[in-house]
Design a protein around this motif. Structure first.
Motif, PDB file in Angstrom:
ATOM      1  N   GLN A 603       0.780  -1.345   0.035  1.00  0.00           N
ATOM      2  CA  GLN A 603       0.027  -0.185  -0.047  1.00  0.00           C
ATOM      3  C   GLN A 603       0.734   1.116   0.058  1.00  0.00           C
ATOM      4  O   GLN A 603       0.476   2.221  -0.616  1.00  0.00           O
ATOM      5  CB  GLN A 603      -0.963   0.168   1.322  1.00  0.00           C
ATOM      6  N   ALA A 604       1.929   1.105   0.781  1.00  0.00           N
ATOM      7  CA  ALA A 604       2.808   2.345   0.829  1.00  0.00           C
ATOM      8  C   ALA A 604       3.380   2.578  -0.483  1.00  0.00           C
ATOM      9  O   ALA A 604       3.471   3.739  -0.909  1.00  0.00           O
ATOM     10  CB  ALA A 604       3.848   2.348   1.944  1.00  0.00           C
ATOM     11  N   ASP A 605       3.890   1.559  -1.015  1.00  0.00           N
ATOM     12  CA  ASP A 605       4.490   1.537  -2.382  1.00  0.00           C
ATOM     13  C   ASP A 605       3.380   2.153  -3.604  1.00  0.00           C
ATOM     14  O   ASP A 605       3.690   3.052  -4.324  1.00  0.00           O
ATOM     15  CB  ASP A 605       4.899   0.557  -2.955  1.00  0.00           C
ATOM     16  N   PHE A 606       2.290   1.883  -3.462  1.00  0.00           N
ATOM     17  CA  PHE A 606       1.134   2.234  -4.433  1.00  0.00           C
ATOM     18  C   PHE A 606       0.840   3.537  -4.018  1.00  0.00           C
ATOM     19  O   PHE A 606       0.617   4.304  -5.141  1.00  0.00           O
ATOM     20  CB  PHE A 606       0.056   1.524  -4.259  1.00  0.00           C
ATOM     21  N   PRO A 617      -3.276   8.613 -15.555  1.00  0.00           N
ATOM     22  CA  PRO A 617      -3.458   7.137 -15.294  1.00  0.00           C
ATOM     23  C   PRO A 617      -2.540   6.460 -14.931  1.00  0.00           C
ATOM     24  O   PRO A 617      -1.251   6.685 -15.386  1.00  0.00           O
ATOM     25  CB  PRO A 617      -4.249   6.658 -16.845  1.00  0.00           C
ATOM     26  N   VAL A 618      -2.674   5.381 -13.862  1.00  0.00           N
ATOM     27  CA  VAL A 618      -1.372   4.500 -13.716  1.00  0.00           C
ATOM     28  C   VAL A 618      -1.958   3.077 -13.708  1.00  0.00           C
ATOM     29  O   VAL A 618      -2.871   2.631 -13.204  1.00  0.00           O
ATOM     30  CB  VAL A 618      -1.120   4.627 -12.245  1.00  0.00           C
ATOM     31  N   THR A 619      -1.325   2.467 -14.675  1.00  0.00           N
ATOM     32  CA  THR A 619      -1.508   0.878 -14.902  1.00  0.00           C
ATOM     33  C   THR A 619      -0.695   0.028 -13.858  1.00  0.00           C
ATOM     34  O   THR A 619       0.614   0.072 -14.035  1.00  0.00           O
ATOM     35  CB  THR A 619      -1.242   0.498 -16.307  1.00  0.00           C
ATOM     36  N   ILE A 620      -1.300  -0.934 -13.069  1.00  0.00           N
ATOM     37  CA  ILE A 620      -0.753  -1.611 -12.241  1.00  0.00           C
ATOM     38  C   ILE A 620      -0.676  -2.816 -12.564  1.00  0.00           C
ATOM     39  O   ILE A 620      -1.822  -3.660 -12.829  1.00  0.00           O
ATOM     40  CB  ILE A 620      -1.421  -1.472 -10.715  1.00  0.00           C
ATOM     41  N   MET A 684      -4.740  -9.700  -2.333  1.00  0.00           N
ATOM     42  CA  MET A 684      -3.859  -9.148  -1.719  1.00  0.00           C
ATOM     43  C   MET A 684      -3.347  -7.537  -2.233  1.00  0.00           C
ATOM     44  O   MET A 684      -3.590  -6.559  -1.560  1.00  0.00           O
ATOM     45  CB  MET A 684      -2.821  -9.820  -0.911  1.00  0.00           C
ATOM     46  N   GLN A 685      -2.810  -7.958  -3.415  1.00  0.00           N
ATOM     47  CA  GLN A 685      -2.366  -6.767  -4.197  1.00  0.00           C
ATOM     48  C   GLN A 685      -3.399  -5.608  -4.456  1.00  0.00           C
ATOM     49  O   GLN A 685      -3.418  -4.513  -4.446  1.00  0.00           O
ATOM     50  CB  GLN A 685      -1.530  -7.177  -5.376  1.00  0.00           C
ATOM     51  N   VAL A 686      -4.678  -6.184  -4.850  1.00  0.00           N
ATOM     52  CA  VAL A 686      -5.719  -5.414  -5.337  1.00  0.00           C
ATOM     53  C   VAL A 686      -6.299  -4.640  -3.993  1.00  0.00           C
ATOM     54  O   VAL A 686      -6.630  -3.251  -4.097  1.00  0.00           O
ATOM     55  CB  VAL A 686      -7.062  -6.045  -5.777  1.00  0.00           C
ATOM     56  N   ARG A 687      -6.344  -5.195  -2.871  1.00  0.00           N
ATOM     57  CA  ARG A 687      -6.599  -4.339  -1.552  1.00  0.00           C
ATOM     58  C   ARG A 687      -5.776  -3.394  -1.330  1.00  0.00           C
ATOM     59  O   ARG A 687      -6.091  -2.340  -0.708  1.00  0.00           O
ATOM     60  CB  ARG A 687      -6.710  -5.544  -0.385  1.00  0.00           C
ATOM     61  N   ALA A 688      -4.422  -3.825  -1.271  1.00  0.00           N
ATOM     62  CA  ALA A 688      -3.556  -2.969  -1.075  1.00  0.00           C
ATOM     63  C   ALA A 688      -3.557  -1.485  -2.156  1.00  0.00           C
ATOM     64  O   ALA A 688      -3.417  -0.484  -1.789  1.00  0.00           O
ATOM     65  CB  ALA A 688      -1.859  -3.468  -1.229  1.00  0.00           C
ATOM     66  N   LEU A 689      -3.673  -1.752  -3.338  1.00  0.00           N
ATOM     67  CA  LEU A 689      -4.084  -0.761  -4.295  1.00  0.00           C
ATOM     68  C   LEU A 689      -5.218   0.065  -3.923  1.00  0.00           C
ATOM     69  O   LEU A 689      -5.195   1.327  -4.050  1.00  0.00           O
ATOM     70  CB  LEU A 689      -3.853  -1.544  -5.652  1.00  0.00           C
ATOM     71  N   GLU A 706      -5.548   1.823 -13.175  1.00  0.00           N
ATOM     72  CA  GLU A 706      -5.843   0.647 -14.052  1.00  0.00           C
ATOM     73  C   GLU A 706      -5.360  -0.634 -13.850  1.00  0.00           C
ATOM     74  O   GLU A 706      -3.939  -0.558 -13.652  1.00  0.00           O
ATOM     75  CB  GLU A 706      -5.325   1.256 -15.560  1.00  0.00           C
ATOM     76  N   ILE A 707      -6.057  -1.353 -13.460  1.00  0.00           N
ATOM     77  CA  ILE A 707      -5.460  -2.794 -12.786  1.00  0.00           C
ATOM     78  C   ILE A 707      -5.442  -3.745 -14.154  1.00  0.00           C
ATOM     79  O   ILE A 707      -6.343  -3.941 -14.790  1.00  0.00           O
ATOM     80  CB  ILE A 707      -6.540  -3.766 -11.809  1.00  0.00           C
ATOM     81  N   MET A 708      -4.369  -4.247 -14.133  1.00  0.00           N
ATOM     82  CA  MET A 708      -3.938  -5.033 -15.502  1.00  0.00           C
ATOM     83  C   MET A 708      -3.483  -6.694 -15.014  1.00  0.00           C
ATOM     84  O   MET A 708      -2.656  -6.803 -14.246  1.00  0.00           O
ATOM     85  CB  MET A 708      -2.597  -4.463 -16.072  1.00  0.00           C
ATOM     86  N   ILE A 709      -4.211  -7.552 -15.687  1.00  0.00           N
ATOM     87  CA  ILE A 709      -4.003  -8.860 -15.321  1.00  0.00           C
ATOM     88  C   ILE A 709      -3.275  -9.414 -16.323  1.00  0.00           C
ATOM     89  O   ILE A 709      -3.486  -9.442 -17.711  1.00  0.00           O
ATOM     90  CB  ILE A 709      -5.291  -9.543 -15.423  1.00  0.00           C
ATOM     91  N   PRO A 710      -1.819 -10.093 -16.149  1.00  0.00           N
ATOM     92  CA  PRO A 710      -1.045 -10.380 -17.060  1.00  0.00           C
ATOM     93  C   PRO A 710      -1.120 -11.841 -17.709  1.00  0.00           C
ATOM     94  O   PRO A 710      -1.688 -12.825 -17.123  1.00  0.00           O
ATOM     95  CB  PRO A 710       0.305 -10.291 -16.503  1.00  0.00           C
ATOM     96  N   LEU A 711      -0.962 -12.076 -19.072  1.00  0.00           N
ATOM     97  CA  LEU A 711      -0.539 -13.248 -19.682  1.00  0.00           C
ATOM     98  C   LEU A 711      -1.893 -14.074 -19.716  1.00  0.00           C
ATOM     99  O   LEU A 711      -1.948 -15.334 -19.562  1.00  0.00           O
ATOM    100  CB  LEU A 711       0.451 -14.015 -18.784  1.00  0.00           C
TER     101      LEU A 711
END
Length: 879
Positions: A603-606, A617-620, A684-689, A706-711
């Protein structure tokens, strides 16, 4: 097919538009002859078509008659005959590719001399010394270029002649010594090649033309084309031109001139010249030159005529021109012109200055802002962002600052040693008396170049400026002796570190500290123009993984973040142990505790990243790499197990590393596949974001997430992953006031995802093309394995025109991008699309992305200015 054209041939279009056929040099010689009516020695061009035919199947059978006819026309024009024993016609034979490759291919001067015609030349000129000086030059050059003899052997004989006669320079060697030298040279050619030096001028001409064709595929030319991304199939033209003699007497000379300063961009002509010399003497740096201001004193009338021609050339080409000229007994001859290479600082200044207009009255001309944008390249911008020295050191020598920038590296004295050192990972400074095209492979890897001799138009200076490599030339106080140099009492040996300032010309022993450059004011002016051109057409974002990177990217003009790689946050020293605890957890409770600890730091990083890009816009990208990358190496743990044993923690890590190990991890449990196995990780990552976004909204900030799901490769896969994300989003936003902007999308990084983009788009708010993986999977290349081992061979042999990891494969990977855009938007017309692979900072790739219809490109922060310029250039080019 016609293979030969005279310089004064009347083409249907201006000759300078025929560079594909005539080559750059030939097209401009024709332009100067037939359009500008400048004093150009007559001649003809053998076209690139002939070179390509030669490369495919040898010497074209129908070319001899054409060449013979043009030689006859040239003889009629000049009133002299090739090889004539009384009054010989002499010609030069020079290469000239469509794209300038300075010094990379072969040249032969004074062709037509033989044992009889040299006597005729001596008689008609009244100078035996001049005639035999020309002959010895021709024998040495022809023997080396055409017959394959060693050039150093001829240079050694010349040095012996200087020593034996007490001559200070080549120009002081007396006539009789030159006669003897010519005899020695012919014997040396026979000894080295097994063939007698040819006396028939028509055989000489055939041999020279063929040698220039062959030099297109010489090692240095191939290396230069690979470095400059020039196609290997273009071929070179050959220009056969009447010789004029700058080495005839003290009323003669030769030089190279620029219509304005190629280093600083100042609107003032500059260049170098030599009295009683031939052109190769200037660019080779063998003799230290005089500048054009000195020429005003030596040849005042010629100086005025030359500057008048400079004005005409600039007005005609509407750009800075690089010229070669010769003065023969007081008469000026123009041997070549081309658009001049320039440093980054000069390119920016010239581009902006030329929009304001230059010249007066009828001579006044100017360019538009869009034309100015097209004059600047990615390398020019990169050059002005080069670090500069932030301290001053003890200057041991000073030369001419030929190419700006700060360079620090270990000294090496020949190109082979420099290349070997660079292969070992060393930063290298190449130090030479003067460079030649044979040094190109060492120059390519050097951080900086230092020469003892030569001026601002020497080979080292011109090539370094073209490549943006810092260079100092003409540092005469330096004395090279084998693998060391001395300056007074200071000795610098091979491998010692020195520092070069390519702006001031200063040489410092030891490593000086560098600081970020301060680009000139024209940098922001031009990028401001670029932003206006591309506004609403192609945005530029940055790839950034921290608050500092994001802030720097915004400072450089980024309009958001196209890729924030969350795995980089996990690799920090204080995070890695927690990640390992999560991987090693035996119970759900242990895993949940580790994930909760990670959530707090994420969360602090985000928050840092989102705050730095507030309102943009920020794509994570959710976690992408396989989990084994966060564990110690299996091999290292097994070695330690065998040698000294493992702790309990290490035994658990070894078991986990073996369990998560895969034969091909790039195609294994990574990206969304990892989320399928460990959905709690993505949750966990989405909650932190979302917690970070909520915290910023409370501080009146405006995060755009912008939440990006890879691959992902199927609609169902993305729909499942989206459901996890949406659950967390719905939970976090429930009852929240001032909700942040949140969208959910995916990366298109497999061929299947591009082909089935219409289906995947049903579950996506945006696409981001991951062209790094898309390239790997389309070619079947493992980038980590092929780039150093296989790629150089593929490029050298023409199996690939470009490295597809540097510049996108236009017709393979590029077609997949175009198909993905077309099919994605067939499902959702306004689907936002961008690219976040490293190609997002490459000018040629950006052009394709614009034509494909992407909304933005994303690249590393320091490539953002280049992407801004390249995006504007793509818009202009494709209107």
């Amino acid at each position: 097919m016609r293979y030969v054209y005279s310089f004064d041939h009347k083409h249907r279009r201006p000759p300078m538009e025929h560079k594909d056929l005539l080559g750059g040099k030939g097209a401009n010689l024709a332009e100067m002859s037939s359009v500008l009516k400048l004093p150009v020695p007559p001649g003809f061009t053998v076209t690139t078509d002939a070179c390509r035919a030669y490369m495919e199947s040898g010497w074209p059978s129908d070319i001899d008659d054409e060449i013979a006819r043009h030689v006859a026309e040239l003889e009629a024009t000049m009133g002299r005959s090739l090889g004539d024993a009384n009054d010989p016609l002499l010609v030069s034979v020079r290469s000239g590719a469509r794209i300038s490759m300075p010094g990379m291919m072969d040249t032969v001067l004074n062709l037509g001399l033989n044992d009889k015609s040299v006597k005729g030349l001596a008689k008609v000129t009244g100078s035996k010394r001049f005639a035999y000086d020309s002959y010895r030059r021709f024998i040495a050059m022809y023997a080396n270029v055409v017959m394959g003899a060693d050039a150093d052997a001829f240079e050694a004989r010349l040095a012996d002649a200087r020593s034996a006669t007490g001559a200070a320079t080549d120009a002081d060697i007396p006539a009789d010594a030159l006669v003897s030298l010519c005899t020695d040279y012919k014997k040396l050619a026979k000894e080295q090649t097994g063939k007698a030096f040819p006396q028939d001028p028509y055989k000489q001409l055939r041999g020279a033309i063929e040698a220039v064709f062959a030099s297109w595929n010489g090692a240095r030319a191939v290396a230069y084309r690979v470095r400059e991304n020039i196609e290997h199939t273009l071929g070179t033209a050959v220009n056969v031109q009447t010789m004029v003699f700058g080495n005839r007497d003290e009323r003669s000379g030769t030089g190279v001139g620029f219509t304005r300063n190629a280093s600083t961009g100042e609107n003032k002509p500059y260049g170098d010249f030599l009295v009683n010399a031939q052109g190769e003497d200037v660019v080779a740096g063998i003799r230290n030159t005089q500048n054009l201001d000195d020429m005003k004193e030596v040849f005042p009338e010629v100086y005025d005529e030359l500057l008048d021609i400079f004005v005409r050339l600039e007005r005609h080409y509407t750009d800075m021109c690089d010229t070669e000229f010769t003065i023969e007994q007081g008469k000026l001859w123009m041997l070549q012109t081309r658009i001049g290479k320039r440093t980054g600082v000069a390119a920016l200044k010239m581009a902006v200055d030329m929009t304001k207009g230059t010249g007066k009255g009828a001579d006044r001309w100017k360019i538009t802002r869009e034309e100015a944008l097209q004059r600047v390249t990615a390398d020019h911008l990169d050059a002005v962002l080069h670090p500069q020295f932030d301290t001053s050191g003890e200057v041991v020598a000073t030369g001419l600052g030929a190419s700006p920038g700060a360079a620090v590296g270990a000294v090496y004295f020949n190109a082979d040693d420099a290349a070997d050192a660079a292969d070992r990972g060393e930063e290298v400074i190449l130090v030479r008396n003067e460079t030649s095209p044979e040094d190109v492979h060492g120059m390519m890897v050097a951080e900086g170049i230092l020469t003892v001799r030569g001026g601002l138009v020497s080979h080292a200076a011109v090539v370094a400026r073209g490549w943006g490599t810092p260079a100092v030339v003409g540092a005469e106080a330096i004395k090279i002796d084998g693998k060391q140099f001395t300056v007074g009492s200071v000795t610098v040996r091979e491998g010692d570190v020195i520092s070069l300032d390519g702006s001031t010309g200063e040489v410092v022993v030891g490593a000086m500290h560098t600081a970020d450059a301060e680009p000139p004011e024209e940098f922001e002016i031009l990028l401001g123009w670029a932003d206006k051109v591309r506004k609403g057409k192609l945005a530029v974002r940055a790839n950034a993984d921290s608050g500092d990177d994001a802030a720097n990217a915004r400072r450089l003009g980024a309009e958001g973040i196209g890729l924030c790689r969350t795995e980089h946050m996990f690799l920090a020293p204080d995070r890695l142990p927690v990640v390992r605890r999560m991987i090693l957890a035996d119970t759900e409770e242990e895993e949940a505790a580790a994930l909760d600890e990670l959530r707090t730091v994420q969360q602090a990083d985000f928050e840092e990243v989102l705050e730095a890009m507030d309102g943009l816009p920020v794509t994570i990208r959710l976690l992408d790499p396989p989990l084994h990358e966060f564990l110690p190496s299996v091999e290292e743990l097994k070695i330690k197990q065998a040698s000294g044993g493992l702790s309990d923690q290490e035994r658990r890590e070894l078991a986990a590393a073996e369990a998560w190990s895969e034969h091909n991890p790039m195609l294994g449990t990574r990206g969304v596949r990892l989320g399928v196995i460990k959905p709690g990780l993505y949750a966990m990552q989405v909650r932190a974001l979302l917690d970070a976004a909520a915290a910023l909204r409370k501080r009146k900030k405006h995060p755009i997430v912008e939440i990006m799901i890879p691959l992902t490769v199927t609609r169902e896969e993305l729909a499942l992953a989206r459901s996890w994300v949406q659950t967390e989003v719905d939970s976090a936003l429930k009852g929240m006031k001032n909700k942040p902007d949140i969208t959910i999308g995916t990366m298109i990084e497999t061929p299947r995802a591009a082909v089935r983009a219409d289906e995947i788009a049903e579950a996506a708010d945006f696409f981001s093309f991951g062209t790094n993986d898309l390239t790997q999977l389309t070619f079947g290349f493992s980038r980590d394995d092929v780039e150093s081992r296989m790629m150089p061979a593929y490029l050298d042999q023409g199996l690939l025109k470009r490295n597809p990891f540097d510049t996108i494969d236009q017709t393979g990977v590029g077609d997949l991008v175009r198909l993905g855009v077309e099919r994605g938007r067939s499902t959702k017309k306004k689907l936002k699309m961008g690219v976040c692979g490293e190609h997002g900072g490459d000018p040629e790739s950006i052009d394709l992305f614009y034509r494909a219809g992407l909304d933005y490109v994303s690249c590393s922060p320091y490539r953002v200015p280049i992407a801004r310029l390249s995006a504007a250039q793509a818009v202009i080019r494709n209107r």
